[in-house]
Write a protein that holds these residues in place. Structure first.
Motif, PDB file in Angstrom:
ATOM      1  N   LEU A 250      -2.196  -0.591   1.941  1.00  0.00           N
ATOM      2  CA  LEU A 250      -0.797  -0.718   1.535  1.00  0.00           C
ATOM      3  C   LEU A 250      -0.630  -1.317   0.144  1.00  0.00           C
ATOM      4  CD1 LEU A 250       0.600  -2.052   4.916  1.00  0.00           C
ATOM      5  CD2 LEU A 250       1.308   0.087   3.831  1.00  0.00           C
TER       6      LEU A 250
ATOM      7  N   VAL B  55       2.747  -3.437  10.042  1.00  0.00           N
ATOM      8  CA  VAL B  55       2.755  -1.997   9.757  1.00  0.00           C
ATOM      9  C   VAL B  55       1.873  -1.241  10.749  1.00  0.00           C
ATOM     10  CG1 VAL B  55       2.193  -0.233   8.049  1.00  0.00           C
ATOM     11  CG2 VAL B  55       3.345  -2.328   7.334  1.00  0.00           C
TER      12      VAL B  55
ATOM     13  N   CYS C 107       2.917   1.814  13.315  1.00  0.00           N
ATOM     14  CA  CYS C 107       2.180   3.053  13.586  1.00  0.00           C
ATOM     15  C   CYS C 107       1.996   3.261  15.087  1.00  0.00           C
ATOM     16  CB  CYS C 107       0.830   3.017  12.877  1.00  0.00           C
ATOM     17  SG  CYS C 107       0.934   3.084  11.072  1.00  0.00           S
TER      18      CYS C 107
ATOM     19  N   LEU D 272       9.298   0.541   5.948  1.00  0.00           N
ATOM     20  CA  LEU D 272       8.155   0.287   5.072  1.00  0.00           C
ATOM     21  C   LEU D 272       8.600  -0.331   3.753  1.00  0.00           C
ATOM     22  CD1 LEU D 272       5.920   3.460   5.577  1.00  0.00           C
ATOM     23  CD2 LEU D 272       5.423   1.122   6.317  1.00  0.00           C
TER      24      LEU D 272
ATOM     25  N   SER E 233       5.865 -10.154   1.933  1.00  0.00           N
ATOM     26  CA  SER E 233       4.894  -9.067   2.058  1.00  0.00           C
ATOM     27  C   SER E 233       3.512  -9.415   1.529  1.00  0.00           C
ATOM     28  CB  SER E 233       5.404  -7.824   1.315  1.00  0.00           C
ATOM     29  OG  SER E 233       5.524  -8.092  -0.073  1.00  0.00           O
TER      30      SER E 233
ATOM     31  N   VAL F  44       3.070   9.683   8.196  1.00  0.00           N
ATOM     32  CA  VAL F  44       3.140   8.543   7.276  1.00  0.00           C
ATOM     33  C   VAL F  44       2.988   9.010   5.833  1.00  0.00           C
ATOM     34  CG1 VAL F  44       2.009   6.404   6.571  1.00  0.00           C
ATOM     35  CG2 VAL F  44       2.348   6.892   9.001  1.00  0.00           C
TER      36      VAL F  44
ATOM     37  N   LEU G 162       5.718   8.420   2.770  1.00  0.00           N
ATOM     38  CA  LEU G 162       5.366   7.737   1.524  1.00  0.00           C
ATOM     39  C   LEU G 162       5.662   8.609   0.306  1.00  0.00           C
ATOM     40  CD1 LEU G 162       1.999   6.053   2.576  1.00  0.00           C
ATOM     41  CD2 LEU G 162       4.204   4.930   2.216  1.00  0.00           C
TER      42      LEU G 162
END
Length: 203
Positions: free
Chosen positions: A18, A75, A79, A102, A111, A161, A165
């Protein structure tokens, strides 16, 4: 139920995947500009009244801090929620909200590695993995799933995913690598190992 070590390893793998995405979403931190250099009075008088101090040097921006362990755990849990949604026929709703979640996780102040103790997110991840494994093994709730079907579900998760993104303006290569890392992290909790020799690193 996955072990504490397995959950921590999965969260670490997710955090590494990430971090490049966060670097895209969070602009580089240029910090405060350096102070203007003060020219001594004697030197200014010698050079003349119109002399100006040299322009301050511009320093290169600092890259955003790496994603922290707690965010990685959250995260991976997202999933797993996607796997559960796919089993329940609710993947569309999960997928529609994934980008927003996200972005909030990766751009928020919590984060990075400078965050609170990751114990609770890791514990939540462990329990969620156990719940999803139970669902996938239940004949009345879409299971039991053979190894090929389980692997196909993780491949579907990776594709979903990656697509999210890319819609967040993450470059395709970065999105693909991150999605693979997240699918790999989630799959590791089920004892799945990615085949590095397969196309796209699939299971």
């Amino acid at each position: 139920m996955p072990t504490d070590h397995a959950c921590r390893a999965a969260a670490e793998q997710a955090a590494r995947g990430l971090t490049p995405v966060r670097a895209v979403l969070v602009p580089a931190d240029d910090g405060d500009p350096p102070p203007a250099e003060v020219m001594p009075v004697v030197l200014r008088n010698y050079l003349g009244g119109n002399a100006r101090p040299p322009a301050p040097r511009v320093s290169a921006g600092r890259r955003p801090a790496p994603v922290g362990l707690a965010t990685g755990a959250v995260v991976v849990r997202l999933c797993l929620d996607g796997l559960a949604a796919e089993t329940a026929g609710a993947l569309t709703a999960w997928h529609a909200d994934l980008g927003r979640r996200l972005r909030e996780l990766l751009t928020g102040p919590g984060s990075t590695g400078r965050q609170a103790d990751a114990w609770q997110p890791l514990t939540d991840l462990q329990h969620r993995a156990h719940e999803v494994l139970t669902v996938m093994a239940d004949p009345g709730r879409g299971g039991p799933a053979g190894p090929r079907l389980v692997a196909a579900r993780f491949d579907l998760l990776e594709d979903a995913v990656s697509g999210v993104l890319r819609r967040m303006a993450v470059p395709p290569d970065t999105a693909a690598v991150c999605a693979g890392a997240l699918a790999g992290a989630a799959g590791s909790l089920f004892g799945l190992a990615r085949d590095a020799g397969a196309e796209g690193g699939r299971y």
